[in-house]
Design a protein around this motif. Structure first.
Motif, PDB file in Angstrom:
ATOM      1  N   ASN A 101      41.987  43.128  48.346  1.00 37.28           N
ATOM      2  CA  ASN A 101      41.081  42.438  47.425  1.00 37.28           C
ATOM      3  C   ASN A 101      40.485  43.369  46.376  1.00 37.28           C
ATOM      4  OD1 ASN A 101      39.440  40.504  46.312  1.00 37.28           O
ATOM      5  ND2 ASN A 101      37.960  40.487  47.986  1.00 37.28           N
ATOM      6  N   SER A 102      41.306  43.725  45.383  1.00 42.86           N
ATOM      7  CA  SER A 102      40.837  44.607  44.316  1.00 42.86           C
ATOM      8  C   SER A 102      39.898  43.868  43.371  1.00 42.86           C
ATOM      9  CB  SER A 102      42.037  45.180  43.548  1.00 42.86           C
ATOM     10  OG  SER A 102      42.831  44.130  43.027  1.00 42.86           O
ATOM     11  N   ASP A 103      39.261  44.630  42.504  1.00 44.19           N
ATOM     12  CA  ASP A 103      38.275  44.108  41.556  1.00 44.19           C
ATOM     13  C   ASP A 103      38.993  43.660  40.281  1.00 44.19           C
ATOM     14  OD1 ASP A 103      36.243  43.594  39.781  1.00 44.19           O
ATOM     15  OD2 ASP A 103      35.249  45.536  40.007  1.00 44.19           O
ATOM     16  N   GLU A 104      39.358  42.384  40.195  1.00 44.82           N
ATOM     17  CA  GLU A 104      40.100  41.873  39.037  1.00 44.82           C
ATOM     18  C   GLU A 104      39.264  41.880  37.758  1.00 44.82           C
ATOM     19  OE1 GLU A 104      42.926  38.391  39.953  1.00 44.82           O
ATOM     20  OE2 GLU A 104      41.245  38.130  41.327  1.00 44.82           O
ATOM     21  N   ARG A 105      37.971  41.713  37.884  1.00 45.16           N
ATOM     22  CA  ARG A 105      37.139  41.683  36.685  1.00 45.16           C
ATOM     23  C   ARG A 105      37.209  43.014  35.949  1.00 45.16           C
ATOM     24  NH1 ARG A 105      33.203  38.027  35.758  1.00 45.16           N
ATOM     25  NH2 ARG A 105      34.834  36.689  36.611  1.00 45.16           N
ATOM     26  N   GLN A 106      37.411  44.090  36.696  1.00 50.28           N
ATOM     27  CA  GLN A 106      37.459  45.427  36.107  1.00 50.28           C
ATOM     28  C   GLN A 106      38.894  45.912  35.913  1.00 50.28           C
ATOM     29  OE1 GLN A 106      34.973  47.254  35.048  1.00 50.28           O
ATOM     30  NE2 GLN A 106      35.975  49.218  34.664  1.00 50.28           N
ATOM     31  N   TRP A 107      39.749  45.765  36.939  1.00 51.29           N
ATOM     32  CA  TRP A 107      41.069  46.400  36.942  1.00 51.29           C
ATOM     33  C   TRP A 107      42.157  45.345  37.139  1.00 51.29           C
ATOM     34  CZ3 TRP A 107      39.915  50.826  35.072  1.00 51.29           C
ATOM     35  CH2 TRP A 107      38.793  51.518  35.496  1.00 51.29           C
ATOM     36  N   THR A 108      42.602  44.744  36.051  1.00 48.64           N
ATOM     37  CA  THR A 108      43.651  43.725  36.150  1.00 48.64           C
ATOM     38  C   THR A 108      44.929  44.304  36.751  1.00 48.64           C
ATOM     39  OG1 THR A 108      42.776  42.456  34.295  1.00 48.64           O
ATOM     40  CG2 THR A 108      45.094  42.143  34.820  1.00 48.64           C
TER      41      THR A 108
ATOM     42  N   GLN B 283      48.035  49.921  21.532  1.00 52.56           N
ATOM     43  CA  GLN B 283      48.058  50.185  22.966  1.00 52.56           C
ATOM     44  C   GLN B 283      46.727  50.769  23.426  1.00 52.56           C
ATOM     45  OE1 GLN B 283      51.480  52.216  24.730  1.00 52.56           O
ATOM     46  NE2 GLN B 283      52.550  52.101  22.768  1.00 52.56           N
ATOM     47  N   VAL B 284      46.427  50.558  24.691  1.00 49.59           N
ATOM     48  CA  VAL B 284      45.342  51.256  25.374  1.00 49.59           C
ATOM     49  C   VAL B 284      45.879  51.699  26.725  1.00 49.59           C
ATOM     50  CG1 VAL B 284      43.462  50.008  24.246  1.00 49.59           C
ATOM     51  CG2 VAL B 284      44.461  49.084  26.344  1.00 49.59           C
ATOM     52  N   PRO B 285      45.272  52.701  27.363  1.00 48.86           N
ATOM     53  CA  PRO B 285      45.733  53.099  28.696  1.00 48.86           C
ATOM     54  C   PRO B 285      45.589  51.954  29.706  1.00 48.86           C
ATOM     55  CG  PRO B 285      44.318  54.779  27.735  1.00 48.86           C
ATOM     56  CD  PRO B 285      44.208  53.577  26.852  1.00 48.86           C
ATOM     57  N   ILE B 286      46.386  52.001  30.748  1.00 48.74           N
ATOM     58  CA  ILE B 286      46.272  51.018  31.828  1.00 48.74           C
ATOM     59  C   ILE B 286      44.849  51.017  32.384  1.00 48.74           C
ATOM     60  CG2 ILE B 286      47.000  50.483  34.188  1.00 48.74           C
ATOM     61  CD1 ILE B 286      49.790  51.474  33.468  1.00 48.74           C
ATOM     62  N   MET B 287      44.236  52.188  32.473  1.00 46.56           N
ATOM     63  CA  MET B 287      42.881  52.296  33.033  1.00 46.56           C
ATOM     64  C   MET B 287      41.837  51.873  31.997  1.00 46.56           C
ATOM     65  SD  MET B 287      43.066  53.250  36.212  1.00 46.56           S
ATOM     66  CE  MET B 287      41.481  53.956  36.586  1.00 46.56           C
ATOM     67  N   THR B 288      41.964  50.643  31.525  1.00 44.21           N
ATOM     68  CA  THR B 288      41.036  50.052  30.559  1.00 44.21           C
ATOM     69  C   THR B 288      40.485  48.770  31.152  1.00 44.21           C
ATOM     70  OG1 THR B 288      42.286  50.969  28.684  1.00 44.21           O
ATOM     71  CG2 THR B 288      40.843  49.101  28.223  1.00 44.21           C
ATOM     72  N   ASN B 289      39.206  48.489  30.904  1.00 40.08           N
ATOM     73  CA  ASN B 289      38.611  47.266  31.432  1.00 40.08           C
ATOM     74  C   ASN B 289      39.408  46.034  31.017  1.00 40.08           C
ATOM     75  OD1 ASN B 289      36.513  44.871  30.589  1.00 40.08           O
ATOM     76  ND2 ASN B 289      36.047  45.770  32.584  1.00 40.08           N
ATOM     77  N   SER B 290      39.514  45.076  31.912  1.00 37.84           N
ATOM     78  CA  SER B 290      40.378  43.917  31.709  1.00 37.84           C
ATOM     79  C   SER B 290      40.101  43.177  30.409  1.00 37.84           C
ATOM     80  CB  SER B 290      40.224  42.946  32.886  1.00 37.84           C
ATOM     81  OG  SER B 290      40.654  43.545  34.084  1.00 37.84           O
ATOM     82  N   GLU B 291      38.846  43.035  30.044  1.00 33.22           N
ATOM     83  CA  GLU B 291      38.506  42.265  28.856  1.00 33.22           C
ATOM     84  C   GLU B 291      38.801  43.014  27.557  1.00 33.22           C
ATOM     85  OE1 GLU B 291      37.932  39.252  29.001  1.00 33.22           O
ATOM     86  OE2 GLU B 291      36.909  38.748  30.870  1.00 33.22           O
TER      87      GLU B 291
ATOM     88  N   PHE C  13      48.899  56.098  33.603  1.00 30.31           N
ATOM     89  CA  PHE C  13      47.735  55.229  33.727  1.00 30.31           C
ATOM     90  C   PHE C  13      46.563  55.617  32.818  1.00 30.31           C
ATOM     91  CE2 PHE C  13      50.237  54.203  37.344  1.00 30.31           C
ATOM     92  CZ  PHE C  13      49.889  52.927  37.730  1.00 30.31           C
ATOM     93  N   TYR C  14      46.460  56.901  32.467  1.00 27.87           N
ATOM     94  CA  TYR C  14      45.307  57.355  31.688  1.00 27.87           C
ATOM     95  C   TYR C  14      45.640  57.655  30.222  1.00 27.87           C
ATOM     96  CZ  TYR C  14      42.480  57.803  35.948  1.00 27.87           C
ATOM     97  OH  TYR C  14      41.767  57.554  37.100  1.00 27.87           O
ATOM     98  N   THR C  15      46.911  57.569  29.841  1.00 22.04           N
ATOM     99  CA  THR C  15      47.281  57.851  28.460  1.00 22.04           C
ATOM    100  C   THR C  15      48.211  56.749  27.946  1.00 22.04           C
ATOM    101  OG1 THR C  15      49.382  59.054  28.767  1.00 22.04           O
ATOM    102  CG2 THR C  15      47.332  60.283  29.127  1.00 22.04           C
ATOM    103  N   THR C  16      48.534  56.829  26.668  1.00 23.50           N
ATOM    104  CA  THR C  16      49.547  55.943  26.077  1.00 23.50           C
ATOM    105  C   THR C  16      50.783  56.749  25.696  1.00 23.50           C
ATOM    106  OG1 THR C  16      48.523  56.170  23.889  1.00 23.50           O
ATOM    107  CG2 THR C  16      47.856  54.281  25.222  1.00 23.50           C
TER     108      THR C  16
END
Length: 780
Positions: free
Chosen positions: A435-442, A485-493, A564-567
């Motif tokens: 149960n990961s945090d979807e609001r933060q990490w899609t 592009q943005v890194p994967i480690m970006t807030n979902s919204e 995950f942290y870069t493009t």
């Protein structure tokens, strides 16, 4: 080819390897560890990625009663929530999610939508912009404590704070009630993750109900309250609990829902109960409510009502679907020795496609996902067809794709259906259980689930046309403009290119990890370990990263940082190849080689023309002008040459003599990292005799210099050409520089006559051809 490579003599190579100069600024190294980016381990979350010995999470249990108004497309409900504080903190207030509030006309979601006008606008676009505002969102009728006394509450867009009269201490529980109602959105017109679809042909509705009741927000050790506003993209962070839900609908409706039906004898006929029991023992789908029965119900709606009661244990959410149009089938699936009922609900408009594939796809998903993660723990798994293209909830998912009105369908529709069912049913594992945090990490649910979807698709059918997962499929995104592009480690919204970023790229990254970086054995063990550690818990990114390293013994910080942290993207070029052979110093062999090279050397343009324009030179006409040097052959072997050679052989040690006689080829290959992403090097050498060898080099080859490196390859046979990434494992965005010598990559341009778009799918074309053939045959 030898003549396309640089031929040099080398004997000193055996002195030892040459290491490329390290980069000056180690702080920018791609192999810098993730210590600063990851949170400090503690008693709740350990450095290994496992839950700590003091890990805790909250609990929310629900008792809900809801009634569907089929005339006005609305629902009204009341719920009792029992919230248990397992944290070490004292809570003076609670936060509840009101996700339906994105449908309020003045919601932050609506106000922050962007758009533009064109000189020419379609009538549909104008109608959409000027349509009457939908009266959406929760209407909160009451918030009361267990004794019925009103509780102070404040609504902030999609969140509601409930102030507790007495602070909730650790290990204590509080119960309260919320009464509410809201209109149901027309999903086809307004979008959303739930809603209704109207069928004008028979005047009936199909309802898919999600985010339909006020739900507790998560309070955890990482964020405190997770009360980021819902703007439409970041999904849902929810605590686990038990549910009892009573759903009152028209008596001729069929209801599918999270959990197990508690009162089958009150809502199902004896015939349907028997079919239901038969399905629970069958390894193939059994029809419970037939298309004929559903069609009959469509034509004769009733005003009577029935209440369906469902119970679900240890789930994080609850969804349901209702319609008199539903056909219903089910089958048993044995998962880890436990029987699970796989079911589908769909209208006649979905047949024959759904009757053939839906429940089978549900069963297949449970099997494959359970093999790679944990055994599916719930008693049922459901696929529902309606207006929502794809959305997931515990034990139940909404899935799109239906055939044409004549029952035919394209291969895109068929595989689209199978894929969306695998994906949405697969979400039971990520994030409904893990149960990961979807609001933060899609990416933690969509990315991991899309990776598992790829594995399941490949087990469905050989060469299944998977849309995501293969590295080659993410290339266009990876090489797209950096400002898109943005890194994967970006807030979902805040994610750009949502599907590529949160679904495709992380799924591809995991496939690259499994196939190229770690290998299947290490990856599968670590991935399963992560799933077992965090089943029914709330993992964060660091827990995943750390567990994958902890369980495999592979340092992956460079991989997480790059992907995950870069493009950055993969673009490695073979910039140069130098070919060395050991100089035997045998004058006969050396001189013969030089003579062969001299003979093969191309004549210059002047030399070629002079052969024609100067039939005879002066020396040809006056032989008396010739001297010693006109007959001297510098490549002829002399006695003095042989004496020097024999003296050289006597000076060699046995090891040097062995090296001299080896006949090996040495290739110094220069690689340049143009894309910034460090990746393993997969090098294929094709030899002059047509054979080949593939060498896999770990990404750590870049650790001293992230941009330019050289590597020496030693072969017994001469190499005709080198190729990087021959099996398209690394998502390299530019293949033309993967070859040495360079190859021309063929492209094509089409010559065509503009035609109207093909209107028929292949199934329809075949039927038309058969009909026409039968007509012709009957006329003969």
């Amino acid at each position: 080819m030898r003549n396309l490579l640089t031929g040099l003599a080398l004997f000193g190579l055996f002195a030892g390897p040459v290491v490329a100069q390290a980069q000056d600024n180690t702080d920018k190294s791609k192999f810098k560890q993730l210590q600063q980016e990851l949170p400090t381990p503690n008693t709740y979350r350990t450095a290994s990625g496992a839950p700590g010995h003091e890990y805790w999470q909250q609990r929310a249990d629900y008792n809900i009663k809801v009634e569907l108004d089929d005339k006005n497309q609305s629902i009204k409900g009341s719920e009792n929530i029992t919230y248990t504080n397992n944290s070490p903190d004292v809570l003076s207030y609670l936060w509840v999610q009101l996700d339906q509030n994105i449908f309020e006309p003045n919601s932050a979601s609506n106000l922050t939508k962007t758009g533009q006008l064109n000189d020419k606008m379609s009538t549909q676009a104008v109608e959409y912009m000027t349509r009457e505002k939908f009266d959406g969102g929760f209407k909160i009728d009451a918030v009361k404590d267990r004794s019925g006394k009103p509780l102070k509450h404040t609504i902030n867009n999609t969140m509601m704070r409930i102030d507790l009269p007495t602070p909730l201490k650790p290990k204590q529980s509080v119960s309260f009630n919320i009464d509410w109602h809201h209109n149901i959105n027309d999903q086809k017109a307004l979008g959303g993750r739930s809603g209704y679809e109207y069928f004008p042909e028979d005047g009936n509705y199909l309802y898919e109900m999600a985010q339909w009741f006020p739900r507790m927000a998560v309070y955890d050790d990482v964020n405190g309250w997770q009360h980021k506003q819902f703007l439409g993209s970041g999904e849902f962070a929810l605590p686990f609990g038990d549910y009892k839900v009573s759903i009152t609908v028209p008596a001729d409706h069929v209801v599918g829902a999270t959990g197990e039906l508690q009162n089958a004898s009150q809502v199902l006929s004896s015939t349907h109960q028997k079919r239901w029991a038969d399905a629970a023992k069958s390894d193939k789908p059994v029809v419970i409510v037939s298309q004929e029965e559903a069609t009959k119900a469509e034509k004769n709606p009733t005003s009577a009502k029935k209440t369906w009661v469902f119970a679900a244990k240890n789930v994080r959410d609850f969804a349901w679907a209702s319609s008199r149009k539903f056909i219903w089938d089910a089958m048993n699936v044995n998962v880890g020795g436990k029987n699970v009922l796989a079911m589908s609900y769909y209208p006649k408009e979905a047949n024959p496609l759904w009757g053939q594939y839906s429940t089978e796809a549900v069963a297949h998903t449970l099997k494959v996902y359970s093999k790679h993660t944990i055994d599916y723990p719930y008693p049922v798994a459901i696929s529902v067809h309606g207006p929502v293209g794809g959305m997931e909830y515990p034990m139940l998912s909404f899935n799109g794709y239906r055939p044409e009105a004549d029952g035919t369908y394209s291969d895109r529709t068929k595989y689209g259906l199978i894929s969306v069912i695998i994906h949405e049913v697969g979400h039971n594992f990520f994030p409904m259980i893990i149960n990961s945090d979807e609001r933060q990490w899609t990416w933690m649910d969509e990315g991991l689930n899309t990776f598992m979807q790829y594995l399941a698709e490949q087990e469905w059918e050989r060469n299944y046309p998977s849309r995501r997962g293969e590295p080659a499929n993410i290339v266009e995104y990876m090489k797209s403009a950096k400002n898109t592009q943005v890194p994967i480690m970006t807030n979902s919204e805040s994610v750009l290119q949502f599907g590529n970023n949160a679904y495709g790229k992380p799924a591809t990254a995991l496939n690259v990890l499994r196939e190229t970086v770690m290998g299947r054995e290490l990856f599968d063990y670590a991935f399963k370990e992560y799933s077992n550690r965090w089943a029914f818990k709330h993992p964060m990114p660091a827990d995943f990263f750390r567990t994958m390293e902890d369980a495999s013994g592979v340092d992956l910080d460079w991989f997480w940082r790059g992907w995950f942290y870069t493009t950055d993207h993969t673009d490695v070029s073979i910039d140069d190849v130098k070919w060395y052979t050991v100089d035997s110093q045998n004058p006969e062999f050396v001189n013969a080689q030089l003579r062969e090279q001299q003979n093969k050397a191309p004549k210059t343009l002047s030399e070629q023309r002079n052969l024609k324009d100067i039939p005879k030179t002066r020396l040809d006409n006056r032989p008396e002008l010739k001297d010693f040097y006109n007959s001297y052959d510098p490549l002829a072997t002399t006695a003095a040459d042989q004496q020097r050679y024999q003296s050289f052989l006597k000076s060699l040690t046995p090891a040097e003599k062995k090296a001299l006689d080896s006949g090996l080829n040495f290739y110094e290959v220069s690689f340049k990292n143009l894309g910034g992403l460090v990746m393993p090097l997969i090098v294929r050498m094709e030899f002059e005799d047509g054979s080949e060898e593939v060498v896999n080099i770990p990404a750590e080859i870049w650790r001293y210099n992230n941009e330019d490196i050289t590597k020496v390859f030693i072969t017994e046979k001469p190499v005709a050409n080198f190729e990087l990434d021959p099996y398209l494992q690394t998502a390299d965005t530019e293949l033309s520089n993967n070859f040495f010598p360079r190859r021309l990559a063929p492209s094509r341009f089409d010559i065509y006559k503009q035609q109207q778009r093909e209107q028929q799918n292949p199934m329809q074309r075949e039927r038309s051809a058969n009909r026409n053939g039968n007509k012709n045959n009957s006329g003969q």
